[in-house]
Design a protein around this motif. Structure first.
Motif, PDB file in Angstrom:
ATOM      1  N   GLU A   1       6.907 -23.551 -17.643  1.00 49.93           N
ATOM      2  CA  GLU A   1       8.362 -23.724 -17.651  1.00 49.93           C
ATOM      3  C   GLU A   1       8.801 -24.654 -18.781  1.00 49.93           C
ATOM      4  O   GLU A   1       9.847 -24.435 -19.400  1.00 49.93           O
ATOM      5  CB  GLU A   1       8.841 -24.272 -16.296  1.00 49.93           C
ATOM      6  CG  GLU A   1       8.742 -23.287 -15.148  1.00 49.93           C
ATOM      7  CD  GLU A   1       9.637 -22.067 -15.348  1.00 49.93           C
ATOM      8  OE1 GLU A   1      10.630 -22.169 -16.093  1.00 49.93           O
ATOM      9  OE2 GLU A   1       9.340 -21.012 -14.755  1.00 49.93           O
ATOM     10  N   THR A   2       8.006 -25.665 -19.061  1.00 49.65           N
ATOM     11  CA  THR A   2       8.341 -26.592 -20.144  1.00 49.65           C
ATOM     12  C   THR A   2       8.362 -25.872 -21.487  1.00 49.65           C
ATOM     13  O   THR A   2       9.318 -25.986 -22.263  1.00 49.65           O
ATOM     14  CB  THR A   2       7.329 -27.749 -20.194  1.00 49.65           C
ATOM     15  OG1 THR A   2       7.392 -28.486 -18.967  1.00 49.65           O
ATOM     16  CG2 THR A   2       7.649 -28.701 -21.352  1.00 49.65           C
TER      17      THR A   2
ATOM     18  N   THR B   1      11.130 -23.026 -21.570  1.00 54.67           N
ATOM     19  CA  THR B   1      12.471 -23.600 -21.706  1.00 54.67           C
ATOM     20  C   THR B   1      12.697 -24.147 -23.112  1.00 54.67           C
ATOM     21  O   THR B   1      13.793 -24.019 -23.676  1.00 54.67           O
ATOM     22  CB  THR B   1      12.683 -24.708 -20.666  1.00 54.67           C
ATOM     23  OG1 THR B   1      12.529 -24.172 -19.347  1.00 54.67           O
ATOM     24  CG2 THR B   1      14.064 -25.337 -20.794  1.00 54.67           C
ATOM     25  N   THR B   2      11.652 -24.736 -23.690  1.00 53.34           N
ATOM     26  CA  THR B   2      11.765 -25.250 -25.059  1.00 53.34           C
ATOM     27  C   THR B   2      12.102 -24.119 -26.024  1.00 53.34           C
ATOM     28  O   THR B   2      12.979 -24.251 -26.884  1.00 53.34           O
ATOM     29  CB  THR B   2      10.457 -25.928 -25.486  1.00 53.34           C
ATOM     30  OG1 THR B   2      10.192 -27.028 -24.609  1.00 53.34           O
ATOM     31  CG2 THR B   2      10.554 -26.453 -26.917  1.00 53.34           C
TER      32      THR B   2
ATOM     33  N   ARG C   1       4.774 -20.721 -26.974  1.00 51.93           N
ATOM     34  CA  ARG C   1       5.222 -20.068 -25.746  1.00 51.93           C
ATOM     35  C   ARG C   1       4.426 -18.799 -25.465  1.00 51.93           C
ATOM     36  O   ARG C   1       4.031 -18.537 -24.319  1.00 51.93           O
ATOM     37  CB  ARG C   1       6.715 -19.757 -25.882  1.00 51.93           C
ATOM     38  CG  ARG C   1       7.350 -19.161 -24.632  1.00 51.93           C
ATOM     39  CD  ARG C   1       7.543 -17.682 -24.756  1.00 51.93           C
ATOM     40  NE  ARG C   1       8.304 -17.139 -23.613  1.00 51.93           N
ATOM     41  CZ  ARG C   1       8.377 -15.860 -23.324  1.00 51.93           C
ATOM     42  NH1 ARG C   1       7.742 -14.972 -24.084  1.00 51.93           N
ATOM     43  NH2 ARG C   1       9.082 -15.447 -22.282  1.00 51.93           N
TER      44      ARG C   1
ATOM     45  N   GLU D   1       4.493 -25.786 -14.137  1.00 56.29           N
ATOM     46  CA  GLU D   1       5.251 -26.839 -14.813  1.00 56.29           C
ATOM     47  C   GLU D   1       5.102 -26.756 -16.333  1.00 56.29           C
ATOM     48  O   GLU D   1       6.089 -26.867 -17.075  1.00 56.29           O
ATOM     49  CB  GLU D   1       4.810 -28.224 -14.329  1.00 56.29           C
ATOM     50  CG  GLU D   1       5.305 -28.585 -12.941  1.00 56.29           C
ATOM     51  CD  GLU D   1       4.329 -28.130 -11.863  1.00 56.29           C
ATOM     52  OE1 GLU D   1       3.413 -27.336 -12.174  1.00 56.29           O
ATOM     53  OE2 GLU D   1       4.500 -28.576 -10.706  1.00 56.29           O
ATOM     54  N   LEU D   2       3.878 -26.545 -16.797  1.00 53.79           N
ATOM     55  CA  LEU D   2       3.665 -26.458 -18.238  1.00 53.79           C
ATOM     56  C   LEU D   2       4.298 -25.192 -18.807  1.00 53.79           C
ATOM     57  O   LEU D   2       4.925 -25.222 -19.881  1.00 53.79           O
ATOM     58  CB  LEU D   2       2.166 -26.487 -18.551  1.00 53.79           C
ATOM     59  CG  LEU D   2       1.795 -26.468 -20.036  1.00 53.79           C
ATOM     60  CD1 LEU D   2       2.448 -27.624 -20.782  1.00 53.79           C
ATOM     61  CD2 LEU D   2       0.279 -26.500 -20.224  1.00 53.79           C
TER      62      LEU D   2
ATOM     63  N   ARG E   1      10.598 -32.682 -26.682  1.00 49.46           N
ATOM     64  CA  ARG E   1      10.008 -31.562 -25.951  1.00 49.46           C
ATOM     65  C   ARG E   1       8.495 -31.510 -26.126  1.00 49.46           C
ATOM     66  O   ARG E   1       7.763 -31.133 -25.200  1.00 49.46           O
ATOM     67  CB  ARG E   1      10.633 -30.246 -26.407  1.00 49.46           C
ATOM     68  CG  ARG E   1      12.117 -30.111 -26.145  1.00 49.46           C
ATOM     69  CD  ARG E   1      12.469 -30.226 -24.676  1.00 49.46           C
ATOM     70  NE  ARG E   1      11.843 -29.193 -23.857  1.00 49.46           N
ATOM     71  CZ  ARG E   1      12.112 -29.011 -22.555  1.00 49.46           C
ATOM     72  NH1 ARG E   1      12.996 -29.791 -21.955  1.00 49.46           N
ATOM     73  NH2 ARG E   1      11.516 -28.060 -21.863  1.00 49.46           N
TER      74      ARG E   1
ATOM     75  N   THR F   1       2.436 -26.482 -30.715  1.00 53.95           N
ATOM     76  CA  THR F   1       3.360 -27.486 -30.185  1.00 53.95           C
ATOM     77  C   THR F   1       3.317 -28.739 -31.045  1.00 53.95           C
ATOM     78  O   THR F   1       4.359 -29.301 -31.413  1.00 53.95           O
ATOM     79  CB  THR F   1       3.007 -27.830 -28.731  1.00 53.95           C
ATOM     80  OG1 THR F   1       3.059 -26.644 -27.927  1.00 53.95           O
ATOM     81  CG2 THR F   1       3.978 -28.857 -28.164  1.00 53.95           C
TER      82      THR F   1
ATOM     83  N   LEU G   1       7.165 -34.120 -23.909  1.00 57.96           N
ATOM     84  CA  LEU G   1       7.255 -33.657 -22.528  1.00 57.96           C
ATOM     85  C   LEU G   1       6.101 -32.731 -22.173  1.00 57.96           C
ATOM     86  O   LEU G   1       5.516 -32.837 -21.091  1.00 57.96           O
ATOM     87  CB  LEU G   1       8.593 -32.946 -22.316  1.00 57.96           C
ATOM     88  CG  LEU G   1       8.882 -32.441 -20.902  1.00 57.96           C
ATOM     89  CD1 LEU G   1       8.875 -33.590 -19.903  1.00 57.96           C
ATOM     90  CD2 LEU G   1      10.221 -31.706 -20.866  1.00 57.96           C
ATOM     91  N   SER G   2       5.763 -31.819 -23.086  1.00 56.31           N
ATOM     92  CA  SER G   2       4.670 -30.883 -22.786  1.00 56.31           C
ATOM     93  C   SER G   2       3.345 -31.618 -22.636  1.00 56.31           C
ATOM     94  O   SER G   2       2.548 -31.296 -21.754  1.00 56.31           O
ATOM     95  CB  SER G   2       4.572 -29.803 -23.866  1.00 56.31           C
ATOM     96  OG  SER G   2       4.007 -30.292 -25.049  1.00 56.31           O
TER      97      SER G   2
ATOM     98  N   VAL H   1       3.354 -33.392 -19.274  1.00 60.41           N
ATOM     99  CA  VAL H   1       3.059 -32.469 -18.183  1.00 60.41           C
ATOM    100  C   VAL H   1       1.560 -32.198 -18.117  1.00 60.41           C
ATOM    101  O   VAL H   1       0.964 -32.165 -17.029  1.00 60.41           O
ATOM    102  CB  VAL H   1       3.839 -31.151 -18.352  1.00 60.41           C
ATOM    103  CG1 VAL H   1       3.363 -30.098 -17.358  1.00 60.41           C
ATOM    104  CG2 VAL H   1       5.334 -31.403 -18.176  1.00 60.41           C
TER     105      VAL H   1
END
Length: 342
Positions: free
Chosen positions: A109-110, A113-114, A93, A106-107, A141, A16, A144-145, A148
């Motif tokens: 899905e983040t 989705t990315t 992912r 939540e993590l 993104r 990431t 965001l990760s 989260v």
């Protein structure tokens, strides 16, 4: 915690962070390429971009010339390039999928989705229309990760291994950015390009979100010496080499809980040297040699972390002996191959 689980979490965070850093470097080079300059100097910038990731040979084998669009495509979406943004998003992912029970929905899905949205945006041709929009999206993104992680996860070993991956990768990338950009400035005299130094160093600072930080710290003109000082030694800024290694030192201490550890010793030694470092003395010597030595030590530290806590890293060769790689590619990371087959 099982070493296999820790390995997935560590590499999920590294990939990431690597995707974000690649987007930052591409964005800085793209903005710099828009300035008036010679073709030779523009090409030097893209060659440096590939040199940072040690992908010059891989790129040259599939491309003729050094066109900006081709380099951007290679570094952003080429799945044959294991360090492209899209390859890193996939690897992050897949590692997250393998350890969903150790994080939270939540993590997952983040990151999922990315990966899905990244494919869609690239298929829609965003690199041809607005490459800077895609780069900003990748950075967002990644932020965001991490948000989260910080906002929803318990601070246990799983959390610490994710943070370890983030800061090991960040220390490595900051050193590479600085090394290549200084090398570009030294080679400028051998080209016909005469761009303003201000724009060059502004782009360097922008690639690590350091422009506003620089203004707050120095409140003066931008100079190469101060840029180097900020990126290497300024511990109060989380993207400096010193701050990244200080975080690694603290995180290893939390994981080991006071037990004897070679990784802890290596991190403490490197952190202390950066804490007591003097930018004047560093620049009086050979900055390139200093940064290469730093990269080698980060590589040793990452390898020791793997030996003590994670799964063994497969041996790898580097494209040039001057710049040892501390970042195995997705095909070399055991976490990636295991999660892909699960």
């Amino acid at each position: 915690m099982l070493s296999r689980t820790a390995d997935h979490l560590f590499w999920m965070a590294r990939y990431t962070e690597r995707a974000e850093n690649t987007a930052r470097m591409l964005d800085a080079n793209y903005q710099l390429s828009l300035l008036p300059q010679s073709d030779e100097y523009a090409e030097l910038g893209w060659r440096a971009m590939l040199s940072i990731s040690e992908l010059s040979g891989t790129y040259s084998a599939a491309h003729h010339g050094m066109k900006s669009r081709e380099v951007i495509d290679f570094m952003a979406r080429d799945m044959m390039n294991p360090s492209s943004i899209l390859s890193c998003l996939r690897a992050a992912r897949e590692n997250a999928r393998a350890v969903r029970s150790s994080t939270n929905s939540e993590l997952w899905e983040t990151l999922n989705t990315t990966w899905l949205d990244g494919q869609r945006m690239l298929a829609d041709g965003i690199l041809d229309r607005e490459p800077y929009t895609f780069f900003e999206w990748v950075k967002f993104r990644s932020h965001l990760s991490r948000g989260v992680q910080l906002g929803t996860l318990v601070k246990d070993d799983a959390f610490y291994f994710m943070r370890l991956g983030t800061f090991i990768e960040r220390a490595d990338n900051t050193a590479r950015i600085l090394d290549v950009k200084f090398e570009m400035m030294e080679q400028r005299a051998d080209t016909s390009a005469q761009p303003f130094d201000y724009h060059h160093w502004t782009a360097v600072l922008g690639s690590v979100s350091g422009f506003e930080v620089y203004r707050r710290v120095y409140r003066d003109v931008i100079t190469p010496e101060r840029v180097a000082g900020l990126l290497i030694l300024y511990r109060d800024w989380p993207r400096s080499m010193a701050a990244s290694i200080a975080e690694v030192e603290e995180l290893i201490a939390r994981v080991t809980k006071g037990r004897e550890s070679d990784a802890a010793h290596l991190a403490a030694q490197l952190s202390a040297e950066l804490k007591n470092g003097d930018i004047g003395a560093i620049l009086q010597g050979d900055l390139h040699a200093y940064l290469v030595h730093f990269l080698a030590r980060v590589n040793d530290l990452a390898s020791q972390i793997s030996r003590e806590f994670l799964l063994p890293i497969a041996p790898e060769t580097t494209e040039t002996p001057q710049a040892p790689a501390s970042s195995p590619t997705p095909t070399q990371s055991q976490s990636q191959s295991q999660s892909s087959s699960s």
